[in-house]
Design an enzyme around this catalytic site. Sequence first.
Site, PDB file in Angstrom:
ATOM      1  N   ASP A 180       0.866  -1.185   0.000  1.00  0.00           N
ATOM      2  CA  ASP A 180       0.000   0.000   0.000  1.00  0.00           C
ATOM      3  C   ASP A 180       0.899   1.230   0.000  1.00  0.00           C
ATOM      4  O   ASP A 180       1.447   1.614   1.034  1.00  0.00           O
ATOM      5  CB  ASP A 180      -0.908   0.021   1.240  1.00  0.00           C
ATOM      6  CG  ASP A 180      -1.744   1.308   1.277  1.00  0.00           C
ATOM      7  OD1 ASP A 180      -2.582   1.453   2.171  1.00  0.00           O
ATOM      8  OD2 ASP A 180      -1.525   2.180   0.401  1.00  0.00           O
TER       9      ASP A 180
ATOM     10  N   ASP B  26      -6.101   5.567   4.239  1.00  0.00           N
ATOM     11  CA  ASP B  26      -4.663   5.725   4.472  1.00  0.00           C
ATOM     12  C   ASP B  26      -4.223   5.213   5.831  1.00  0.00           C
ATOM     13  O   ASP B  26      -3.519   5.891   6.566  1.00  0.00           O
ATOM     14  CB  ASP B  26      -4.287   7.207   4.336  1.00  0.00           C
ATOM     15  CG  ASP B  26      -4.232   7.609   2.865  1.00  0.00           C
ATOM     16  OD1 ASP B  26      -5.108   7.141   2.119  1.00  0.00           O
ATOM     17  OD2 ASP B  26      -3.325   8.361   2.468  1.00  0.00           O
TER      18      ASP B  26
ATOM     19  N   HIS C 159      -5.272  11.880  13.541  1.00  0.00           N
ATOM     20  CA  HIS C 159      -6.281  11.766  12.480  1.00  0.00           C
ATOM     21  C   HIS C 159      -7.449  10.882  12.876  1.00  0.00           C
ATOM     22  O   HIS C 159      -8.492  10.914  12.226  1.00  0.00           O
ATOM     23  CB  HIS C 159      -5.671  11.182  11.197  1.00  0.00           C
ATOM     24  CG  HIS C 159      -4.596  12.040  10.606  1.00  0.00           C
ATOM     25  ND1 HIS C 159      -4.803  13.333  10.196  1.00  0.00           N
ATOM     26  CD2 HIS C 159      -3.284  11.782  10.392  1.00  0.00           C
ATOM     27  CE1 HIS C 159      -3.668  13.837   9.736  1.00  0.00           C
ATOM     28  NE2 HIS C 159      -2.733  12.922   9.844  1.00  0.00           N
TER      29      HIS C 159
ATOM     30  N   ASP D 183       2.695  18.914  13.672  1.00  0.00           N
ATOM     31  CA  ASP D 183       2.798  17.920  12.594  1.00  0.00           C
ATOM     32  C   ASP D 183       2.378  18.611  11.291  1.00  0.00           C
ATOM     33  O   ASP D 183       1.601  19.564  11.311  1.00  0.00           O
ATOM     34  CB  ASP D 183       1.830  16.764  12.917  1.00  0.00           C
ATOM     35  CG  ASP D 183       1.961  15.613  11.927  1.00  0.00           C
ATOM     36  OD1 ASP D 183       2.567  14.592  12.271  1.00  0.00           O
ATOM     37  OD2 ASP D 183       1.454  15.770  10.787  1.00  0.00           O
TER      38      ASP D 183
ATOM     39  N   HIS E 117       0.533  17.526   8.990  1.00  0.00           N
ATOM     40  CA  HIS E 117      -0.824  17.163   8.536  1.00  0.00           C
ATOM     41  C   HIS E 117      -1.845  17.727   9.518  1.00  0.00           C
ATOM     42  O   HIS E 117      -1.566  17.878  10.704  1.00  0.00           O
ATOM     43  CB  HIS E 117      -0.985  15.641   8.480  1.00  0.00           C
ATOM     44  CG  HIS E 117      -0.080  14.977   7.507  1.00  0.00           C
ATOM     45  ND1 HIS E 117       1.151  14.484   7.868  1.00  0.00           N
ATOM     46  CD2 HIS E 117      -0.209  14.739   6.180  1.00  0.00           C
ATOM     47  CE1 HIS E 117       1.739  13.948   6.809  1.00  0.00           C
ATOM     48  NE2 HIS E 117       0.945  14.095   5.767  1.00  0.00           N
TER      49      HIS E 117
ATOM     50  N   ASP F 168       7.151  15.559  10.634  1.00  0.00           N
ATOM     51  CA  ASP F 168       7.132  15.575   9.162  1.00  0.00           C
ATOM     52  C   ASP F 168       7.074  17.026   8.665  1.00  0.00           C
ATOM     53  O   ASP F 168       7.052  17.277   7.470  1.00  0.00           O
ATOM     54  CB  ASP F 168       5.952  14.760   8.617  1.00  0.00           C
ATOM     55  CG  ASP F 168       4.679  14.938   9.422  1.00  0.00           C
ATOM     56  OD1 ASP F 168       3.775  14.086   9.305  1.00  0.00           O
ATOM     57  OD2 ASP F 168       4.570  15.939  10.178  1.00  0.00           O
TER      58      ASP F 168
ATOM     59  N   TYR G 249       8.826  11.065   8.855  1.00  0.00           N
ATOM     60  CA  TYR G 249       9.121   9.913   8.006  1.00  0.00           C
ATOM     61  C   TYR G 249      10.515   9.937   7.417  1.00  0.00           C
ATOM     62  O   TYR G 249      10.928   8.961   6.798  1.00  0.00           O
ATOM     63  CB  TYR G 249       8.044   9.816   6.915  1.00  0.00           C
ATOM     64  CG  TYR G 249       6.692   9.808   7.554  1.00  0.00           C
ATOM     65  CD1 TYR G 249       5.928  10.971   7.651  1.00  0.00           C
ATOM     66  CD2 TYR G 249       6.214   8.671   8.203  1.00  0.00           C
ATOM     67  CE1 TYR G 249       4.730  10.996   8.316  1.00  0.00           C
ATOM     68  CE2 TYR G 249       5.016   8.676   8.882  1.00  0.00           C
ATOM     69  CZ  TYR G 249       4.276   9.830   8.937  1.00  0.00           C
ATOM     70  OH  TYR G 249       3.088   9.861   9.643  1.00  0.00           O
TER      71      TYR G 249
END
Length: 668
Positions: free
Chosen positions: A20, A92, A135, A172, A174, A265, A305
């Site tokens: 994935d 995701d 999330h 972060d 995101h 990230d 990451y």
Amino acid sequence: MGTALIYDDEMTKYKLLWVDPACKIEVPERLTVSHEALVRTGLADRCVSVPVREATDAEILLAHSEEYLEAVKKTPYMSLEDLMEFTRQYGDVYFHPNIYHCAKLAAGAALQLVDSVMTGKVRNGMTLVRPPGHHSMRSAANGFCVFNNVAIAARYAKQKYGVQRVLIVDWDIHHGQGVQYCFEDDPSVLYFSWHRYEHQKFWPHLRNSDYDIVGKEKGAGFNINVPWNKVGMENGDYLSVFCHVLLPVAYEFCPDLVLVCAGFDSAIGDPEGEMCATPDVFAHLTHLLMNLAGGKLCAVLEGGYNLTSLAQSVCQTVQTLLGDPVPRPASLNSPCISALESLQCVRSAHKAYWSCLKHAADLPTSTISTKRIKLREGEETTEKGGEEEKDAEEKVWPEPPKRVTPPVCAALVLPDDVACPEGCERFSFSEDLDPLLASKLRESFLRDADDSTALITISSLIALTEKMEKNEICSGLALVRDVTKAMTSIVQHVTTVLSNRVLVVCVGDGNVPSHITEDRETLVVQMGSAQTDEQSCKYYIRVCLKKGCSDTSGFVQAVFGLLLPLGYEYDPSLVVLVRMPDSGVSDSLWQQLTGLLQSFALGHTLVLLQEEEKALVGLTASSLLGNPAPSLKQLQAPLTEDVEALERLRHRLQADWKLLQTTAPQTQ
Ligand SMILES: NCCCNCCCCCC(O)(O)C(F)(F)F
Ligand SMILES: [Zn+2]
């Protein structure tokens, strides 16, 4: 009190079991490289190790539905096909037979951290966890997240410790929509998030991530979204948003606890963020939050990451939590146009809810950065991401500088009859004074030449600045007969003999000898009440508050809106903090300022107090030793005329000082 570090390698024992592309970056090594870096640098040994535990069902149900929890409970017994089938209903994210166990440990670790901080076992702390949390929503896993670790922790802190107000800072890259949805109608939890957005073109592509989503009903104003509509954001962009949005609002909100969704990230080299902020910026972001809530700060790992920048950023964060001096901000660029647009939009969207933003500019008429600006021939785009970018993974950046803690943390020049506080060192330069220096000092600063005590004091101060220069001493404090004279002699010496940049912060009225502001090597910022005809100029900036420094909210406005951005841009090698006679500044505000100014010059702050104010020695020394300042009360609105005067001053100065900008250049 120490810093907690919570980590257990059990949380490395799940991984992606099928192909994935969206999930392959979330690997167990993220945790092992972070922890190993903390061990290798010796930082782990300096922390208080606290064990993880599993969150209970009741704790998970603080932020999730029963049906969701029951569904996730079944995953350990699923076949590979069933796991893939179960995963397909979410976005995701991936499941694994051991991920439920790890998700309970991740949430439990955050709760252990809250317990350690709220019970006073430690001052602050960090936990390295996976799966991440921000999330995940009430009944859905999403974006590598299963349980919302930080949302559970916030609810837990309120329920178990009666915490009234929680600030959640999500750095972060995101948008933590799971946290936003959990608290959007809750005025007791202020959620701040910046995130790569690119006008909704970036994952998770939510309209709800934009700057105008401010919270609902009673929660309106308590949700702050800062969208980054371009990649390549740098340290200056991040620090501008902290100074001009987060910190003024956070101080007005006055939280009892600060939780950080500490995702890395947002650092350079990360394939998700594609930003250019360097790992040392997290030392500053952490430091700027450490005087809120009496220092009660819990950092919970989210994303990150690029294993190199992740490990470096984690170390920068933990080292700051431990109280080590923060590195000097490498030459900051001014915020880019796109960042200024976001800044202006967010401040405008929240002006109705926060008195510190009441006078913020309105929405920009047109957003420049989306339109292709007709560039004059050959002018390369000033916007980031214009020229061909290298892949994030190929980016290179300097190792963050070693952050050495000087052998002496705080050296004090005190009259013999004044006790030296615990943890500090009395400093008096009594060795035979260099005769040349002595005569120079005599003729230039001391009227009655035989004033030997004054001579000893001044020469001690000079010697002190030299030891700071050599990083043998971190900070200093002196009780002097005349702070202005002492300030002048220090500035004279440091700029001429040591030829370094000095930031002088004068709290209170009183005349600052003009000649020390002409040498360009000194930036003087004076906060007082006196209306002067004397205009501020680039290196001598006067902030006039109607009610003077006793007006805490006006003063705080000036600190974040003006003093900190100036300090970051000027990047001095020494900060001289002068408390002028009868300044009127409150003790807790004085301590806040002493703490915040250690963002600069590796913490080389030299504080000058009139000798009559010896009662302030203890609390000033406490801040110089890195103890969190007592939190200010919730701030009421600053005076309109003060805010307008500050806006005018900022407008006039922003041509010279780019970090003062809060709006995008007007389109004609
Ligand atoms: N190019 C691959 C697309 C990946 N799309 C999903 C990104 C999820 C980000 C998760 C995170 O970093 O926000 C967390 F903190 F939760 F871990
Ligand atoms: Zn992320």
